[in-house]
Design a protein around this motif. Structure first.
Motif, PDB file in Angstrom:
ATOM      1  N   LEU A  51      -3.444   6.574  10.869  1.00 45.07           N
ATOM      2  CA  LEU A  51      -2.016   6.885  10.826  1.00 45.07           C
ATOM      3  C   LEU A  51      -1.378   6.633  12.189  1.00 45.07           C
ATOM      4  CD1 LEU A  51      -2.000  10.195   8.733  1.00 45.07           C
ATOM      5  CD2 LEU A  51      -1.227   7.939   7.985  1.00 45.07           C
ATOM      6  N   ASP A  52      -2.065   7.067  13.240  1.00 46.97           N
ATOM      7  CA  ASP A  52      -1.533   6.890  14.593  1.00 46.97           C
ATOM      8  C   ASP A  52      -1.356   5.416  14.946  1.00 46.97           C
ATOM      9  OD1 ASP A  52      -1.737   9.644  14.750  1.00 46.97           O
ATOM     10  OD2 ASP A  52      -3.504   9.641  16.050  1.00 46.97           O
ATOM     11  N   ALA A  53      -2.232   4.564  14.432  1.00 44.27           N
ATOM     12  CA  ALA A  53      -2.200   3.136  14.752  1.00 44.27           C
ATOM     13  C   ALA A  53      -1.313   2.336  13.801  1.00 44.27           C
ATOM     14  CB  ALA A  53      -3.622   2.578  14.728  1.00 44.27           C
ATOM     15  N   SER A  54      -0.773   2.970  12.782  1.00 48.26           N
ATOM     16  CA  SER A  54       0.034   2.263  11.785  1.00 48.26           C
ATOM     17  C   SER A  54       1.445   1.981  12.300  1.00 48.26           C
ATOM     18  CB  SER A  54       0.124   3.091  10.499  1.00 48.26           C
ATOM     19  OG  SER A  54      -1.147   3.258   9.922  1.00 48.26           O
ATOM     20  N   ASP A  55       2.026   0.918  11.779  1.00 47.08           N
ATOM     21  CA  ASP A  55       3.431   0.611  12.078  1.00 47.08           C
ATOM     22  C   ASP A  55       4.362   1.409  11.175  1.00 47.08           C
ATOM     23  OD1 ASP A  55       3.005  -1.588  14.049  1.00 47.08           O
ATOM     24  OD2 ASP A  55       1.994  -2.500  12.325  1.00 47.08           O
ATOM     25  N   ALA A  56       3.871   1.768   9.986  1.00 46.15           N
ATOM     26  CA  ALA A  56       4.672   2.529   9.018  1.00 46.15           C
ATOM     27  C   ALA A  56       3.780   3.521   8.286  1.00 46.15           C
ATOM     28  CB  ALA A  56       5.323   1.582   8.015  1.00 46.15           C
ATOM     29  N   ILE A  57       4.373   4.665   7.924  1.00 49.23           N
ATOM     30  CA  ILE A  57       3.672   5.672   7.119  1.00 49.23           C
ATOM     31  C   ILE A  57       4.571   6.014   5.934  1.00 49.23           C
ATOM     32  CG2 ILE A  57       2.661   7.981   7.038  1.00 49.23           C
ATOM     33  CD1 ILE A  57       2.293   7.796  10.096  1.00 49.23           C
ATOM     34  N   ILE A  58       4.006   5.901   4.741  1.00 52.22           N
ATOM     35  CA  ILE A  58       4.731   6.252   3.518  1.00 52.22           C
ATOM     36  C   ILE A  58       4.133   7.550   2.989  1.00 52.22           C
ATOM     37  CG2 ILE A  58       5.420   5.515   1.209  1.00 52.22           C
ATOM     38  CD1 ILE A  58       4.946   2.610   2.127  1.00 52.22           C
ATOM     39  N   LYS A  91       7.886   4.930  14.410  1.00 51.11           N
ATOM     40  CA  LYS A  91       7.226   4.295  13.271  1.00 51.11           C
ATOM     41  C   LYS A  91       8.202   4.286  12.095  1.00 51.11           C
ATOM     42  CE  LYS A  91       2.513   5.785  14.423  1.00 51.11           C
ATOM     43  NZ  LYS A  91       2.040   4.496  14.896  1.00 51.11           N
ATOM     44  N   ILE A  92       8.018   3.345  11.189  1.00 54.25           N
ATOM     45  CA  ILE A  92       8.791   3.305   9.952  1.00 54.25           C
ATOM     46  C   ILE A  92       8.243   4.391   9.018  1.00 54.25           C
ATOM     47  CG2 ILE A  92       9.437   1.863   7.971  1.00 54.25           C
ATOM     48  CD1 ILE A  92      10.543   0.894  10.688  1.00 54.25           C
ATOM     49  N   ALA A  93       9.127   5.045   8.273  1.00 54.95           N
ATOM     50  CA  ALA A  93       8.724   6.079   7.316  1.00 54.95           C
ATOM     51  C   ALA A  93       9.445   5.879   5.986  1.00 54.95           C
ATOM     52  CB  ALA A  93       9.030   7.469   7.863  1.00 54.95           C
ATOM     53  N   ALA A  94       8.788   6.284   4.911  1.00 55.42           N
ATOM     54  CA  ALA A  94       9.384   6.245   3.574  1.00 55.42           C
ATOM     55  C   ALA A  94       8.632   7.250   2.707  1.00 55.42           C
ATOM     56  CB  ALA A  94       9.294   4.834   2.985  1.00 55.42           C
ATOM     57  N   GLY A  95       9.059   7.413   1.445  1.00 53.19           N
ATOM     58  CA  GLY A  95       8.392   8.395   0.606  1.00 53.19           C
ATOM     59  C   GLY A  95       8.557   8.170  -0.881  1.00 53.19           C
ATOM     60  N   PHE A  96       7.677   8.822  -1.650  1.00 55.92           N
ATOM     61  CA  PHE A  96       7.721   8.755  -3.117  1.00 55.92           C
ATOM     62  C   PHE A  96       7.200  10.062  -3.694  1.00 55.92           C
ATOM     63  CE2 PHE A  96       3.624   7.148  -1.783  1.00 55.92           C
ATOM     64  CZ  PHE A  96       2.718   7.681  -2.681  1.00 55.92           C
ATOM     65  N   THR A  97       7.653  10.368  -4.911  1.00 57.19           N
ATOM     66  CA  THR A  97       7.240  11.606  -5.563  1.00 57.19           C
ATOM     67  C   THR A  97       7.322  11.459  -7.073  1.00 57.19           C
ATOM     68  OG1 THR A  97       7.537  14.015  -5.587  1.00 57.19           O
ATOM     69  CG2 THR A  97       9.546  12.678  -5.510  1.00 57.19           C
ATOM     70  N   ILE A  98       6.737  12.411  -7.771  1.00 55.10           N
ATOM     71  CA  ILE A  98       6.738  12.416  -9.241  1.00 55.10           C
ATOM     72  C   ILE A  98       6.790  13.863  -9.720  1.00 55.10           C
ATOM     73  CG2 ILE A  98       4.198  12.354  -9.307  1.00 55.10           C
ATOM     74  CD1 ILE A  98       4.464  10.640 -11.901  1.00 55.10           C
ATOM     75  N   SER A  99       7.415  14.065 -10.870  1.00 51.30           N
ATOM     76  CA  SER A  99       7.421  15.386 -11.503  1.00 51.30           C
ATOM     77  C   SER A  99       7.504  15.214 -13.008  1.00 51.30           C
ATOM     78  CB  SER A  99       8.608  16.226 -11.004  1.00 51.30           C
ATOM     79  OG  SER A  99       9.825  15.698 -11.500  1.00 51.30           O
ATOM     80  N   GLY A 100       7.409  16.330 -13.725  1.00 51.72           N
ATOM     81  CA  GLY A 100       7.484  16.287 -15.179  1.00 51.72           C
ATOM     82  C   GLY A 100       8.901  16.101 -15.689  1.00 51.72           C
ATOM     83  N   GLY A 101       9.884  16.610 -14.961  1.00 54.56           N
ATOM     84  CA  GLY A 101      11.275  16.489 -15.381  1.00 54.56           C
ATOM     85  C   GLY A 101      11.902  15.193 -14.903  1.00 54.56           C
ATOM     86  N   LYS A 102      12.917  14.748 -15.613  1.00 48.99           N
ATOM     87  CA  LYS A 102      13.604  13.518 -15.200  1.00 48.99           C
ATOM     88  C   LYS A 102      14.206  13.703 -13.801  1.00 48.99           C
ATOM     89  CE  LYS A 102      13.221  11.062 -19.096  1.00 48.99           C
ATOM     90  NZ  LYS A 102      12.242  11.871 -19.824  1.00 48.99           N
ATOM     91  N   SER A 103      14.770  14.872 -13.553  1.00 52.75           N
ATOM     92  CA  SER A 103      15.210  15.204 -12.196  1.00 52.75           C
ATOM     93  C   SER A 103      14.081  15.962 -11.503  1.00 52.75           C
ATOM     94  CB  SER A 103      16.486  16.047 -12.210  1.00 52.75           C
ATOM     95  OG  SER A 103      16.735  16.557 -10.918  1.00 52.75           O
ATOM     96  N   GLY A 104      13.780  17.137 -12.029  1.00 54.88           N
ATOM     97  CA  GLY A 104      12.639  17.893 -11.517  1.00 54.88           C
ATOM     98  C   GLY A 104      12.752  18.294 -10.060  1.00 54.88           C
ATOM     99  N   ASP A 105      13.976  18.231  -9.509  1.00 59.20           N
ATOM    100  CA  ASP A 105      14.208  18.558  -8.097  1.00 59.20           C
ATOM    101  C   ASP A 105      13.420  17.657  -7.146  1.00 59.20           C
ATOM    102  OD1 ASP A 105      16.127  20.535  -8.547  1.00 59.20           O
ATOM    103  OD2 ASP A 105      14.591  22.036  -8.930  1.00 59.20           O
ATOM    104  N   LYS A 106      13.175  16.417  -7.597  1.00 60.02           N
ATOM    105  CA  LYS A 106      12.465  15.447  -6.748  1.00 60.02           C
ATOM    106  C   LYS A 106      13.247  15.098  -5.488  1.00 60.02           C
ATOM    107  CE  LYS A 106      11.698  12.645 -10.356  1.00 60.02           C
ATOM    108  NZ  LYS A 106      11.424  13.337 -11.604  1.00 60.02           N
ATOM    109  N   LEU A 107      14.577  15.151  -5.566  1.00 57.57           N
ATOM    110  CA  LEU A 107      15.390  14.825  -4.396  1.00 57.57           C
ATOM    111  C   LEU A 107      15.019  15.735  -3.227  1.00 57.57           C
ATOM    112  CD1 LEU A 107      17.613  13.217  -2.985  1.00 57.57           C
ATOM    113  CD2 LEU A 107      19.268  14.837  -3.953  1.00 57.57           C
ATOM    114  N   ASN A 108      14.743  16.993  -3.518  1.00 54.08           N
ATOM    115  CA  ASN A 108      14.388  17.926  -2.453  1.00 54.08           C
ATOM    116  C   ASN A 108      13.090  17.514  -1.762  1.00 54.08           C
ATOM    117  OD1 ASN A 108      15.065  20.423  -1.025  1.00 54.08           O
ATOM    118  ND2 ASN A 108      13.147  21.172  -1.893  1.00 54.08           N
ATOM    119  N   THR A 109      12.138  17.003  -2.530  1.00 54.22           N
ATOM    120  CA  THR A 109      10.877  16.538  -1.934  1.00 54.22           C
ATOM    121  C   THR A 109      11.130  15.343  -1.027  1.00 54.22           C
ATOM    122  OG1 THR A 109       9.611  17.347  -3.822  1.00 54.22           O
ATOM    123  CG2 THR A 109       8.552  15.668  -2.443  1.00 54.22           C
TER     124      THR A 109
END
Length: 196
Positions: A51-58, A91-109
């Motif tokens: 992770l320390d040596a990476s240019d980006a962490i997702i 470093k570059i950063a990004a993210g992804f998530t999943i839940s059971g609900g269509k919204s499921g409060d994923k925005l908060n994650t």
């Protein structure tokens, strides 16, 4: 020029997030970058060094009770050693998530991930896709079918295993990987040019 290195630091409670992490990895490699999958539940010192040596962490985690999993939170807390010495700064950063609900409060994650990245002084990259499945001619098979901008978001029925991860969400996760790899390539090239 050396290809950028992108690490995917994720937790998967029941395998669904792992499916997305693998799709993100595939997108990264399709774009010509080097990818590392790091399951933060069993992270080793060697993987911290990756992770320390990476240019980006997702960052990736299921959304449980409106936020990232407790395992991911423990990883984030452990990253404070890196924060103290600013190891992940710029470093570059990004993210992804999943839940059971269509919204499921994923925005908060996803917002939680951006705050984590902000504390590390990283550069956040959004999904970069227009929302799908929002017209009468659209389909649930569209990329970004759930209409998120901050990162990739997926939905899977609670009574299904990993086979229930929607194909459009898998394809969307791969697009996130490609986008991060492309942004990281530009960033690395710029840093190299400035150092010349």
């Amino acid at each position: 020029m050396t290809p950028p290195v992108v690490s995917i630091a994720y937790h998967s409670g029941f395998g669904h997030t792992a499916v997305l992490a693998e799709a993100v990895r595939d997108g990264v490699t399709t774009a010509g970058a080097t990818a590392h999958l790091i399951n933060v539940e069993e992270i080793s010192e060697e993987q911290w060094n990756l992770l320390d040596a990476s240019d980006a962490i997702i960052f990736g985690s299921p959304t449980y009770m409106g936020t990232a999993s407790a395992v991911f939170h423990a990883f984030a807390e452990a990253s404070s050693k890196r924060w103290f010495n600013q190891v992940w700064k710029d470093k570059i950063a990004a993210g992804f998530t999943i839940s059971g609900g269509k919204s499921g409060d994923k925005l908060n994650t996803l917002q939680y991930f951006t705050v984590l990245a902000g504390q590390h002084h990283m550069q956040w990259v959004g999904l970069g896709l227009m929302p799908g499945w929002n017209t009468t001619t659209a389909s649930e098979n569209d990329l970004n079918r759930l209409g998120f901008f901050l990162g990739a978001a997926a939905q899977s029925n609670q009574d299904q295993g990993v086979e229930g991860v929607h194909k459009a969400d898998i394809a969307t996760a791969a697009e996130l990987g490609k986008r991060v790899a492309e942004v990281a390539r530009v960033y690395v090239a710029g840093r190299t040019a400035l150092a010349a």
